[in-house]
Structures are given as structure tokens and as C-alpha cells.
Design a protein around this motif. Structure first.
Motif, PDB file in Angstrom:
ATOM      1  N   ARG A 185       0.837  -1.200   0.000  1.00 54.64           N
ATOM      2  CA  ARG A 185       0.000   0.000   0.000  1.00 54.64           C
ATOM      3  C   ARG A 185       0.869   1.247   0.000  1.00 54.64           C
ATOM      4  NH1 ARG A 185      -1.387   4.205   2.453  1.00 54.64           N
ATOM      5  NH2 ARG A 185       0.129   3.762   4.105  1.00 54.64           N
ATOM      6  N   PRO A 206      -0.656  -5.593  -2.228  1.00 48.45           N
ATOM      7  CA  PRO A 206      -0.840  -4.286  -1.597  1.00 48.45           C
ATOM      8  C   PRO A 206      -2.159  -4.152  -0.844  1.00 48.45           C
ATOM      9  CG  PRO A 206      -1.278  -4.140  -3.947  1.00 48.45           C
ATOM     10  CD  PRO A 206      -0.763  -5.524  -3.698  1.00 48.45           C
ATOM     11  N   ILE A 208      -4.242  -1.951  -0.634  1.00 44.32           N
ATOM     12  CA  ILE A 208      -5.016  -0.850  -1.208  1.00 44.32           C
ATOM     13  C   ILE A 208      -6.505  -1.183  -1.083  1.00 44.32           C
ATOM     14  CG2 ILE A 208      -3.181  -0.101  -2.749  1.00 44.32           C
ATOM     15  CD1 ILE A 208      -4.502  -1.709  -4.988  1.00 44.32           C
ATOM     16  N   TRP A 210      -8.374   0.174   1.022  1.00 40.38           N
ATOM     17  CA  TRP A 210      -8.225  -0.036   2.461  1.00 40.38           C
ATOM     18  C   TRP A 210      -9.556  -0.280   3.170  1.00 40.38           C
ATOM     19  CZ3 TRP A 210      -3.753  -0.227   5.445  1.00 40.38           C
ATOM     20  CH2 TRP A 210      -3.888  -0.079   6.819  1.00 40.38           C
ATOM     21  N   THR A 382      -5.870   4.656  -0.962  1.00 42.16           N
ATOM     22  CA  THR A 382      -4.735   4.319  -1.836  1.00 42.16           C
ATOM     23  C   THR A 382      -5.207   3.549  -3.067  1.00 42.16           C
ATOM     24  OG1 THR A 382      -3.572   3.995   0.283  1.00 42.16           O
ATOM     25  CG2 THR A 382      -2.315   3.626  -1.725  1.00 42.16           C
ATOM     26  N   ARG A 383      -6.250   4.030  -3.722  1.00 35.65           N
ATOM     27  CA  ARG A 383      -6.792   3.329  -4.891  1.00 35.65           C
ATOM     28  C   ARG A 383      -7.033   4.251  -6.078  1.00 35.65           C
ATOM     29  NH1 ARG A 383     -12.616   2.856  -5.080  1.00 35.65           N
ATOM     30  NH2 ARG A 383     -13.594   4.393  -3.747  1.00 35.65           N
TER      31      ARG A 383
END
Length: 524
Positions: A185, A206, A208, A210, A382-383
Motif C-alpha cells: 500500500r 498491496p 489498497i 483499504w 490508496t486506490r
């Protein structure tokens, strides 16, 4: 003659880094000689796992953001000049920690990198955020989460590269970041928000998406509470074994690895009333058991059955964490506490340390999941699929994800990959994803483990050699002291299994299952 570490490793020789918005509180430098470390198993981008005889300078910078009352530590390890490869590496974290310490630092030093990590003001090696999530009941520490999610990662790169340049009187020729899980991430966050920081990023499995995947982590527990059904681990493992047996052969090779979970049509309800063994005891598959594993495999749904997020592939060991129970001698089982998703829902979303997660209705669970997305997506989601600045700077992002990941469902990475490609059909030029069948969360599993990933990203950045496949190896064949296959010459030539550039997938064509030539990559 090159000066000894003990002669040059001094805080007096290192000027204070300049970090906008931060005040440096102190710098310490400690020479470390003849250091040894045993990581136990390959992790993240590293294949070697035992290290000895390392000499390096350990520089620790402590700083704060005025007005926040925080204290953050950046640690930079600098190998001897003769052993420095001229590159800088940002090291990463896991769980609720921004760093995993020696697990990621020492392999990098051994490989010749100047390497830095950050604690982002949070405890190290922690699976819980309980000690720092709430300022008080009802008041999450949003500023601290923002620092943890992104700002401290950028400052890590500034401080680490500044220390490196000061120590060697030379700026690093290339800078890289590598990590898995939380570290994956972090790598994606850097590509999305701070694309100027690193030339190449290896962001593996990752964390991501979240909010979605944290709520999804809790989903198996939500279903167990709804069903009031808490199975023994051996029952869940029996369901997993049956599904694996049914779907293992879809890639042409029966090896205990489900390489094509999207093609698996195993129906757990078809086994209701049939028997299995729990140790030496004969048991019978039940409707509640089938309902539970089916819900875990298909993923979270709202009260009307609409899709919320992805589930776990059928060969995933869901008993290890997401559906983990502990049982007494009478067979009575209870859910084992697990801080990762519980902290998220209880402390960050509900902001109530006493919030009861055991009696939520499906509607309440769904509303809590949506609240997490609404409140925090811009901070730690985080996407963001827009990697255009990262692309325009000529940076490279490489990712692999274990198909049998028991923490973060692999489909979350596929979802992100698809959204990036919707914006840019040529995204393979700078972002490449590989799937690793049978591999667990950042660690080896039943399937062969990706090797030489750090060299792969370096070759892509420095030589323009874009990887068409990664090579995975049976870890039992790898010498932990060298990271190389046991044996020499032709004995090891061609060993391994190809991991295909997504969306291509692995297909067995015949021969030795440990040979690259026994597989090909084909279109889905």
C-alpha cells in the motif's frame, strides 16, 4: 584505503536534512560491525533469508511536525563504501506499522543498498493501532493517520536520500521502494501521491482499497455471528481441501495449487450430509458450514445480497486469520480476536473502544463498512487509478499478489489493475501485475515463490527490460545463505515456474512441474 565504518560513522559528519513542515530534533549515528540476522523465510522482494558479517552505519533522525506534538524516527542504514551499489531503497511496513525493522532493512544492506525506514510515529511491528487510534472516545487521530498513510513516506524518502548523499558525498544514482501488504500500500501511495520520490517501486500484495478490504476481512466473522456457528478449524480445512481437489486440475497439473480460481465452480452445498475426518473423528458436512464457506468465498454482500467486496479464493487457508476459531476439549469454539479489522471498524470507524462487533445486523455491518469508505478513502484508501504523473516521469511500478493470500483477497489487486487500464490502455508500459498461484500473504505457501524481484525492477528501470514474466521457485530448493538454487550449472538451469503478466495465466503443457519449459502463459 577505504575508511572503516567506525571512523566515518559520526553524527557530526551528517548535516541536518531539510524537510518542509518539519523540525529536526536530533541525529544519531552508530557503527555496526559483523552483524548477523536470520529472517527465517524469504519475504517481499528478497529471496535470501540468512545474513552474516554485515558492516554498516546506522543513522537515526528524529523529527516532529510543529503543532502536532508527534515524534517520528527515520532510520538509515549505510553499507561500507566499497559495498554500496550506488542506490537508495525505501523500506516498508506491515500490519498497523509503517516499518518492519530488520526484516526489510538487513536484506537491503546485504544487497548493497543504502536503505531507510520510518516508524511514522506509530509502534513498530504491531498488528494493532489501539495505542494511537483515538485522541479520546469519538475522536480518531486523523492527523496521525494522515501522517502514517502518506506524509511520513514522502519525508522518509527526503531524509533517507539526504543522509545517503551526505554520507557518501554522492547522490544515489537510482532510488527504489519495496514492500508487501502495508508496504505494498505504501508503494502504491508513493506512486499515486509522490511520484517524484522513487524511480522504481515494487508494491506486492498491496493493502489498497483499504476500507473495503478491512471490512471484508471482518466479513467471515460477521457471517459466523449471524449464523451463530463457529466451526472447528478442521471442518473449514475439510471444505478447503474438497474445493482444492475439485479445482486443482483446471490448469492441467494436479499439484495442490488452484491456479484458476475464477474458473472454479465448486458448490459446497453439494457436500451437505457427506462425511469428512476431523483428526480421527468422523464428521458430517452441514448446511451452516456450507453457508459459511460459500459466504467467505463469494465475499461481503449487503442485506439484499448486492456485492460489497471480493471474497477469498477456495484454496486460501481462511482458518489462519479471517475465520480463525479456538476450541476447547468438548468441541466448543469461539472466534479468535484479530486486531487488524477489529481496530478499523471499532476504533477508526465507530470511534468507540467499547463498540460491540459481535451482534451487528447485516444492515449495521454494511453501514459501518460504507462509513469507513466515506470518512477515510481520501486519506488511506490508496486506490487512485490515475498514475499519469508517475508515467510521465518515467517511473515503474511492479506488483505480484499471491492467489492464496489469506489476508488481502487477490481480486482487489485485479480491480485496481482494471481501473488503471480503463484510464490508460498502455499502462503495462509502467505498471505490471503478476499473479502467484498458491502463494500466501507475502510469504511462501503451497505454490512456488517469486524470486529475484528486486533485480527485475532494477533491470526495468535501468536497462528498459520490461518483465514479461516472473520466475517462482520451490523455497525448499533455495539456499537461505545465498538466495540461489541449491546445486550448480545444468542441474538448476530452467528450474522454476513462470508467473504470467496479467491477464495472461499459467498453463501446464507437460513434463517436470519444477521446470519453466513445462508451462506457458495463455490468454484468459
Amino acid at each position: 584505503m577505504t575508511p572503516l565504518i567506525t571512523e566515518v560513522c559520526s553524527a557530526q559528519n551528517i548535516p541536518s536534512p531539510v524537510v518542509f513542515g518539519a523540525t529536526i530534533l536530533g541525529i544519531e549515528a552508530t557503527p555496526v560491525t559483523n552483524f548477523s540476522h536470520d529472517a527465517g523465510t524469504p519475504y517481499s522482494v528478497w529471496t535470501k533469508s540468512q545474513f552474516a558479517g554485515l558492516n554498516f552505519c546506522n543513522v537515526s533522525v528524529t523529527y516532529t511536525h510543529p503543532g502536532r506534538g508527534d515524534e517520528i524516527h527515520v532510520q538509515t542504514l549505510l553499507p561500507e563504501l566499497d559495498n554500496w551499489n550506488g542506490r537508495f531503497l525505501g523500506a516498508s511496513g506491515g500490519g498497523w506499522s509503517a516499518t518492519l525493522g530488520l526484516l526489510n532493512l538487513i536484506p537491503a544492506v546485504d544487497a548493497g543498498f543504502a536503505v531507510a525506514d520510518t516508524d511514522a510515529g506509530a509502534p513498530v511491528n504491531s498488528l494493532s493501532s489501539e495505542s494511537w487510534a483515538l485522541l479520546s472516545p469519538g475522536n480518531p487521530d486523523i492527523a496521525r493517520l494522515d501522517t502514517f498513510a502518506g506524509q511520513a513516506l514522502h519525508e522518509q524518502s527526503i531524509i533517507g536520500k539526504s543522509i545517503t548523499e551526505s554520507y557518501y558525498n554522492q547522490a544515489p544514482a537510482y532510488s527504489y521502494f519495496a514492500g508487501c501488504s502495508q508496504g505494498g500500500r505504501q508503494g502504491n501511495m508513493l506512486a499515486q501521491r509522490y511520484p517524484e520520490d522513487y524511480d522504481g517501486i515494487a508494491a506486492l500484495a498491496p493493502a489498497i482499497n483499504w476500507s473495503q478490504f478491512f471490512a471484508g476481512m471482518f466479513w467471515p466473522r460477521q457471517v459466523m455471528y449471524e449464523l451463530n456457528y463457529f466451526p472447528q478449524p478442521c471442518e473449514v480445512l475439510a471444505w478447503t481441501a474438497a474445493a482444492t481437489e475439485a479445482c486443482d486440475k483446471l490448469d492441467g497439473l494436479v499439484d495442490g495449487v488452484v491456479s484458476r480460481p475464477e474458473s472454479c465452480s465448486f458448490d459446497p452445498f453439494s457436500l451437505i450430509g457427506t462425511g469428512y475426518k476431523c483428526d480421527a473423528t468422523s464428521m458430517t458436512f452441514t448446511t451452516k458450514g456450507a453457508s459459511l464457506v460459500n459466504a467467505i468465498w463469494t465475499g461481503p454482500r449487503d442485506e439484499e445480497g448486492a456485492f460489497e467486496w471480493y471474497g477469498y479464493p477456495v484454496d486460501t487457508n481462511i482458518t489462519s486469520v479471517v475465520a480463525s476459531t479456538t476450541c476447547d476439549t468438548t468441541g466448543h469454539c469461539e472466534i479468535r480476536p484479530w486486531h487488524l479489522p477489529e481496530d478499523w471498524l471499532r476504533l477508526w470507524v465507530a470511534a468507540d473502544p467499547d463498540f460491540n462487533l459481535t451482534n451487528m445486523t447485516r444492515l449495521e455491518y454494511t453501514e459501518l463498512a460504507h462509513a469507513g469508505l466515506n470518512h477515510y478513502d481520501s486519506i488511506i484508501g490508496t486506490r487512485d487509478p490515475d498514475l499519469s504523473k508517475f508515467r510521465d516521469l518515467g517511473r515503474k511500478l511492479l506488483s505480484w499478489h499471491g492467489v492464496a493470500d489469506e489476508y488481502i483477497p487477490v481480486n482487489g489487486s485485479l480491480d485496481y489493475h482494471g481501473r488503471v487500464h480503463e484510464l490508460d490502455a498502455n499502462a503495462d508500459d509502467y505498471f505490471r501485475l503478476f499473479l502467484a498461484p498458491g502463494v500466501e500473504h507475502c510469504l511462501p505457501g503451497v505454490g512456488p515463490y517469486p524470486t529475484n524481484v528486486m533485480q527485475t525492477i532494477m533491470d526495468w528501470v535501468e536497462k528498459g527490460v520490461a518483465p514479461e514474466q516472473l520466475v517462482a521457485q520451490n523455497v525448499s530448493m533455495i539456499d537461505p545463505t545465498t538466495g540461489e538454487l541449491f546445486g550448480q550449472g545444468n542441474r538448476t538451469e530452467g528450474m522454476g515456474r513462470p508467473l504470467c503478466l496479467y491477464p495472461l495465466e499459467q498453463e501446464y503443457v507437460g513434463g517436470d512441474g519444477d521446470q519453466l519449459s513445462s508451462f506457458r502463459c495463455v490468454a484468459r
